[in-house]
Design a protein around this motif. Sequence first.
Motif, mmCIF file in Angstrom:
data_model
loop_
_atom_site.group_PDB
_atom_site.id
_atom_site.type_symbol
_atom_site.label_atom_id
_atom_site.label_comp_id
_atom_site.label_asym_id
_atom_site.label_seq_id
_atom_site.Cartn_x
_atom_site.Cartn_y
_atom_site.Cartn_z
ATOM 1 N N ARG A 42 32.832 45.836 37.957
ATOM 2 C CA ARG A 42 32.003 44.966 37.512
ATOM 3 C C ARG A 42 32.485 43.962 36.869
ATOM 4 O O ARG A 42 31.771 42.923 36.687
ATOM 5 N N THR A 43 33.642 44.012 36.534
ATOM 6 C CA THR A 43 34.340 42.941 35.931
ATOM 7 C C THR A 43 35.089 41.955 36.762
ATOM 8 O O THR A 43 35.561 42.502 37.918
ATOM 9 N N ASP A 44 35.486 40.722 36.402
ATOM 10 C CA ASP A 44 36.059 40.020 37.503
ATOM 11 C C ASP A 44 37.620 40.290 37.717
ATOM 12 O O ASP A 44 38.029 40.148 38.808
#
Length: 146
Positions: A42-44
């Motif tokens: 979900r995160t970069d």
Amino acid sequence: MSIAPLAPAWAEPAPAAQAASLEALEIASSKGVVTFEVEVARTDEQRTTGLMYRKSLGERAGMLFDFKVDQPVYMWMKNTYIPLDMLFIRADGSIARIAAMTTPLSTETISSGEPVRAVLEIAGGQARKLGIKAGDRVAHPVFSGK
């Protein structure tokens, strides 16, 4: 005769910065519903690292890359040691296309071909083995609109 327990989804643990709980994901294919246990990137940082440096991946394991909005997506296999099937998934949960048996360690760009919400990476050859094709539907909270 003894039956060995199922191997864990991941043969090696994810790097600490990437570690995430496993979530159920289902795909309705022509052969029936197939369930996977996936990590969700979900995160970069999680999306950038993906499945790099993994030496194996269980038959019903994978990683779901959530890009949060529909957009053209470009993936690669840099530092990824195992072949993968990449399923490019629209916001409605339908599979737009599948890049099968991607080449380990390649820096060649693999395009979604159209705007997609997410990409599911599974072990190379699993999509074919399980009868998963473009147009099949993926069920996971990422595609519920919530």
